[in-house]
Design a protein around this motif. Structure first.
Motif, PDB file in Angstrom:
ATOM      1  N   ALA A   1     -38.024 -84.258 -24.436  1.00  0.00           N
ATOM      2  CA  ALA A   1     -37.133 -85.083 -25.271  1.00  0.00           C
ATOM      3  C   ALA A   1     -37.708 -86.494 -25.382  1.00  0.00           C
ATOM      4  O   ALA A   1     -37.691 -87.110 -26.456  1.00  0.00           O
ATOM      5  N   ILE A   2     -38.236 -87.003 -24.297  1.00  0.00           N
ATOM      6  CA  ILE A   2     -38.836 -88.354 -24.321  1.00  0.00           C
ATOM      7  C   ILE A   2     -40.023 -88.364 -25.286  1.00  0.00           C
ATOM      8  O   ILE A   2     -40.139 -89.242 -26.146  1.00  0.00           O
ATOM      9  N   ARG A   3     -40.891 -87.344 -25.165  1.00  0.00           N
ATOM     10  CA  ARG A   3     -42.080 -87.285 -26.051  1.00  0.00           C
ATOM     11  C   ARG A   3     -41.652 -87.235 -27.512  1.00  0.00           C
ATOM     12  O   ARG A   3     -42.206 -87.949 -28.349  1.00  0.00           O
ATOM     13  N   ARG A   4     -40.650 -86.417 -27.811  1.00  0.00           N
ATOM     14  CA  ARG A   4     -40.188 -86.261 -29.200  1.00  0.00           C
ATOM     15  C   ARG A   4     -39.643 -87.578 -29.731  1.00  0.00           C
ATOM     16  O   ARG A   4     -39.976 -88.017 -30.824  1.00  0.00           O
ATOM     17  N   LYS A   5     -38.836 -88.241 -28.925  1.00  0.00           N
ATOM     18  CA  LYS A   5     -38.192 -89.481 -29.410  1.00  0.00           C
ATOM     19  C   LYS A   5     -39.230 -90.568 -29.658  1.00  0.00           C
ATOM     20  O   LYS A   5     -39.141 -91.311 -30.636  1.00  0.00           O
ATOM     21  N   ILE A   6     -40.206 -90.651 -28.766  1.00  0.00           N
ATOM     22  CA  ILE A   6     -41.216 -91.708 -28.953  1.00  0.00           C
ATOM     23  C   ILE A   6     -42.138 -91.364 -30.123  1.00  0.00           C
ATOM     24  O   ILE A   6     -42.489 -92.229 -30.922  1.00  0.00           O
ATOM     25  N   ALA A   7     -42.458 -90.080 -30.277  1.00  0.00           N
ATOM     26  CA  ALA A   7     -43.307 -89.680 -31.413  1.00  0.00           C
ATOM     27  C   ALA A   7     -42.603 -90.036 -32.733  1.00  0.00           C
ATOM     28  O   ALA A   7     -43.254 -90.423 -33.705  1.00  0.00           O
ATOM     29  N   ARG A   8     -41.253 -89.911 -32.747  1.00  0.00           N
ATOM     30  CA  ARG A   8     -40.517 -90.162 -33.997  1.00  0.00           C
ATOM     31  C   ARG A   8     -40.026 -91.596 -34.129  1.00  0.00           C
ATOM     32  O   ARG A   8     -39.305 -91.930 -35.077  1.00  0.00           O
TER      33      ARG A   8
ATOM     34  N   VAL B   1     -43.259-101.614 -33.839  1.00  0.00           N
ATOM     35  CA  VAL B   1     -44.452-101.586 -32.982  1.00  0.00           C
ATOM     36  C   VAL B   1     -44.319-102.638 -31.868  1.00  0.00           C
ATOM     37  O   VAL B   1     -44.704-102.391 -30.718  1.00  0.00           O
ATOM     38  N   THR B   2     -43.755-103.778 -32.203  1.00  0.00           N
ATOM     39  CA  THR B   2     -43.588-104.836 -31.196  1.00  0.00           C
ATOM     40  C   THR B   2     -42.696-104.350 -30.049  1.00  0.00           C
ATOM     41  O   THR B   2     -42.994-104.568 -28.874  1.00  0.00           O
ATOM     42  N   ASN B   3     -41.617-103.643 -30.403  1.00  0.00           N
ATOM     43  CA  ASN B   3     -40.716-103.109 -29.376  1.00  0.00           C
ATOM     44  C   ASN B   3     -41.459-102.116 -28.483  1.00  0.00           C
ATOM     45  O   ASN B   3     -41.364-102.175 -27.249  1.00  0.00           O
ATOM     46  N   LEU B   4     -42.248-101.229 -29.107  1.00  0.00           N
ATOM     47  CA  LEU B   4     -42.993-100.237 -28.320  1.00  0.00           C
ATOM     48  C   LEU B   4     -44.040-100.923 -27.433  1.00  0.00           C
ATOM     49  O   LEU B   4     -44.240-100.531 -26.279  1.00  0.00           O
ATOM     50  N   LEU B   5     -44.667-101.959 -27.969  1.00  0.00           N
ATOM     51  CA  LEU B   5     -45.651-102.694 -27.151  1.00  0.00           C
ATOM     52  C   LEU B   5     -44.990-103.358 -25.948  1.00  0.00           C
ATOM     53  O   LEU B   5     -45.527-103.355 -24.842  1.00  0.00           O
ATOM     54  N   ARG B   6     -43.812-103.899 -26.170  1.00  0.00           N
ATOM     55  CA  ARG B   6     -43.099-104.561 -25.050  1.00  0.00           C
ATOM     56  C   ARG B   6     -42.740-103.539 -23.976  1.00  0.00           C
ATOM     57  O   ARG B   6     -42.855-103.805 -22.776  1.00  0.00           O
ATOM     58  N   ILE B   7     -42.299-102.361 -24.414  1.00  0.00           N
ATOM     59  CA  ILE B   7     -41.937-101.309 -23.455  1.00  0.00           C
ATOM     60  C   ILE B   7     -43.188-100.887 -22.670  1.00  0.00           C
ATOM     61  O   ILE B   7     -43.168-100.804 -21.435  1.00  0.00           O
ATOM     62  N   TYR B   8     -44.265-100.676 -23.395  1.00  0.00           N
ATOM     63  CA  TYR B   8     -45.534-100.257 -22.780  1.00  0.00           C
ATOM     64  C   TYR B   8     -45.983-101.302 -21.758  1.00  0.00           C
ATOM     65  O   TYR B   8     -46.323-100.989 -20.609  1.00  0.00           O
TER      66      TYR B   8
ATOM     67  N   PHE C   1     -51.510 -94.334 -29.609  1.00  0.00           N
ATOM     68  CA  PHE C   1     -50.702 -95.329 -28.894  1.00  0.00           C
ATOM     69  C   PHE C   1     -49.357 -94.730 -28.466  1.00  0.00           C
ATOM     70  O   PHE C   1     -48.949 -94.835 -27.295  1.00  0.00           O
ATOM     71  N   LYS C   2     -48.692 -94.055 -29.399  1.00  0.00           N
ATOM     72  CA  LYS C   2     -47.375 -93.481 -29.077  1.00  0.00           C
ATOM     73  C   LYS C   2     -47.488 -92.352 -28.050  1.00  0.00           C
ATOM     74  O   LYS C   2     -46.625 -92.211 -27.179  1.00  0.00           O
ATOM     75  N   LYS C   3     -48.545 -91.580 -28.165  1.00  0.00           N
ATOM     76  CA  LYS C   3     -48.753 -90.474 -27.205  1.00  0.00           C
ATOM     77  C   LYS C   3     -48.898 -91.030 -25.788  1.00  0.00           C
ATOM     78  O   LYS C   3     -48.261 -90.557 -24.844  1.00  0.00           O
ATOM     79  N   ASP C   4     -49.728 -92.058 -25.648  1.00  0.00           N
ATOM     80  CA  ASP C   4     -49.940 -92.664 -24.322  1.00  0.00           C
ATOM     81  C   ASP C   4     -48.644 -93.293 -23.801  1.00  0.00           C
ATOM     82  O   ASP C   4     -48.310 -93.176 -22.617  1.00  0.00           O
ATOM     83  N   LEU C   5     -47.917 -93.943 -24.709  1.00  0.00           N
ATOM     84  CA  LEU C   5     -46.653 -94.564 -24.285  1.00  0.00           C
ATOM     85  C   LEU C   5     -45.677 -93.493 -23.800  1.00  0.00           C
ATOM     86  O   LEU C   5     -45.023 -93.660 -22.759  1.00  0.00           O
ATOM     87  N   ALA C   6     -45.608 -92.389 -24.542  1.00  0.00           N
ATOM     88  CA  ALA C   6     -44.683 -91.312 -24.153  1.00  0.00           C
ATOM     89  C   ALA C   6     -45.023 -90.818 -22.742  1.00  0.00           C
ATOM     90  O   ALA C   6     -44.126 -90.642 -21.908  1.00  0.00           O
ATOM     91  N   GLU C   7     -46.311 -90.627 -22.456  1.00  0.00           N
ATOM     92  CA  GLU C   7     -46.690 -90.137 -21.126  1.00  0.00           C
ATOM     93  C   GLU C   7     -46.345 -91.170 -20.043  1.00  0.00           C
ATOM     94  O   GLU C   7     -45.967 -90.824 -18.927  1.00  0.00           O
ATOM     95  N   LEU C   8     -46.478 -92.436 -20.390  1.00  0.00           N
ATOM     96  CA  LEU C   8     -46.148 -93.499 -19.444  1.00  0.00           C
ATOM     97  C   LEU C   8     -44.641 -93.490 -19.114  1.00  0.00           C
ATOM     98  O   LEU C   8     -44.234 -93.605 -17.951  1.00  0.00           O
TER      99      LEU C   8
ATOM    100  N   ALA D   1     -39.845 -89.555 -14.409  1.00  0.00           N
ATOM    101  CA  ALA D   1     -39.799 -88.255 -13.706  1.00  0.00           C
ATOM    102  C   ALA D   1     -39.355 -88.402 -12.244  1.00  0.00           C
ATOM    103  O   ALA D   1     -38.459 -87.666 -11.789  1.00  0.00           O
ATOM    104  N   PRO D   2     -39.923 -89.349 -11.466  1.00  0.00           N
ATOM    105  CA  PRO D   2     -39.482 -89.452 -10.063  1.00  0.00           C
ATOM    106  C   PRO D   2     -38.027 -89.903  -9.935  1.00  0.00           C
ATOM    107  O   PRO D   2     -37.325 -89.476  -9.003  1.00  0.00           O
TER     108      PRO D   2
END
Ligand code: AMP
Ligand code: TRP
Length: 374
Positions: A256-263, A282-289, A312-319, A325-326
């Motif tokens: 679900a996280i991957r899907r939301k960030i991809a979209r 993009v600025t919001n995603l950069l701040r989150i990253y 960029f979005k793929k890497d952010l989603a994995e981050l 996860a923990p």
């Protein structure tokens, strides 16, 4: 006019009261006693979060929770799940106890440690509502009417639908803070006005009745103070107004996280560059990253120069997946032992009550309320 001066501003910073340890459950080992004494010599923080959803979201996590976890090592930290705030809007009594436990479990899952902070449920410490009444008596009606969060929330369903509890919500919040003589309050930007009211009420009470409260200061980190909705990057990520696709929940499944960030809505062009005006998505995603990885935004811009939004979005989603996860796993484990969790919260409430009751004794005394004969 006399009445107005009754609600005027005041001054005078005061010394903190009520820094005694809990008598009910004193630390038992020398290590614990040392740790408790060390905590007491520190400045104090307090914050609260509402159990109004089945999960906290990325905005809560970056804007508040991460700071809560970090501050428990340098402050005497008090954190509460504010269930009394959660009943200011229509709610389901069958869900509230579960959501209260899920909220507490996520806080522990994110890294709060009951040996290093005091974690409790607001309604377990009755002094919160008692002080809220008293502070309500020194709050101007006009002053309370200026709170923008009330205006926004009540405008949503129409004024006639809004409860008086929603109107006086910031006064209960002031009570949460002032009861513990908190020096700092870690929150997101949306709470700034409520904290100003808390500070004003502390100063007014001190001026009128003698030094009683520490006027608290906000602890707001600019870079993460306002995380935006992934689908509408001009609006705050919010459990009440964002669409499910606009919010990443701490307890979301990895896919679900991957899907939301991809979209997530990005901006025209393909350049990964921070520009709040031209490229809010993009600025919001950069701040989150940047907040999650610790890498400065300029480093990320250089890293993704020429690679487009996809990588960029793929890497952010994995981050995000790796960060949550923990927490998700630990939250699940904590919830599997409800009795254990309830014990942690009971211990927290006993510790909180020790401090809150001392403050209330001073408040009643300073206001001239006749103390009952013991
Ligand atoms: P709430 O979900 O309203 O109970 O908020 C809990 C905490 O999260 C408060 O300190 C808020 O200021 C903070 N917060 C909520 N939404 C955001 C957001 N989108 N960005 C940053 N902080 C937030
Ligand atoms: N009003 C806060 C929010 O919606 C929650 C809250 C209640 C709080 N009491 C508090 C935050 C005391 C900080 C301190 O997020």
């Amino acid at each position: 006019m006399r009445l107005w001066s009754h609600f005027g501003p005041d001054v005078a910073p005061v010394k903190s009261l009520a820094r005694e340890p809990d008598a009910q459950r004193q630390p038992t080992t020398p290590m614990k006693i040392r740790a408790r004494l060390l905590r007491m010599s520190r400045l104090r923080v307090l914050s609260g979060i509402q159990p109004t959803a089945d999960s906290f979201h990325l905005g809560n996590y970056l804007g508040a929770l991460r700071q809560w976890v970090a501050l428990q090592d340098t402050y005497d930290a008090f954190y509460c799940v504010v269930d009394l705030h959660a009943i200011t809007l229509p709610q389901d009594p069958a869900l509230l106890p579960h959501r209260t436990r899920v909220a507490a479990a996520q806080l522990l899952g994110a890294g709060l440690d009951p040996d290093r902070c005091t974690l409790f449920v607001q309604s377990h410490v009755p002094e919160h509502t008692e002080l809220a009444w008293i502070l309500g008596c020194i709050t101007g009606f006009g002053e309370a009417s200026r709170m923008t969060q009330f205006k926004d929330k009540s405008a949503k369903d129409g004024h006639d639908q809004a409860s008086v509890g929603l109107f006086t919500y910031p006064i209960l919040q002031a009570a949460d803070i002032l009861l513990y003589q908190a020096d700092r309050v870690p929150v997101g930007e949306d709470q700034r006005q409520h904290l100003e009211l808390s500070r004003t009420l502390a100063q007014r009470f001190n001026h009128r009745y003698g030094q009683t409260f520490v006027p608290p200061q906000p602890y707001i980190l600019d870079e993460v103070a306002k995380i935006y909705d992934l689908q509408d990057p001009t609006a705050k990520m919010s459990k009440s107004s964002s669409s499910p696709q606009g919010i990443v929940d701490v307890l979301d499944e990895p896919d679900a996280i991957r899907r939301k960030i991809a979209r997530a809505v990005t901006d025209p062009g393909s350049e990964v560059r921070a520009d709040p005006e031209a490229k809010p998505g993009v600025t919001n995603l950069l701040r989150i990253y940047s907040a999650l990885s610790g890498e400065p935004i300029a480093t990320l811009e250089a890293k993704y120069a020429g690679s487009g939004y996809g990588v960029f979005k793929k890497d952010l989603a994995e981050l995000v997946v790796a960060s949550f996860a923990p927490i998700r796993e630990k939250t699940r484990q904590i919830l599997a032992d409800e009795a254990g969790l309830d014990r942690v919260l009971a211990h927290g409430a006993a510790q909180a009550h020790q401090v809150a009751s001392q403050t209330m004794t001073a408040v009643r005394d300073h206001m001239g309320l006749l103390q009952p004969v013991p």
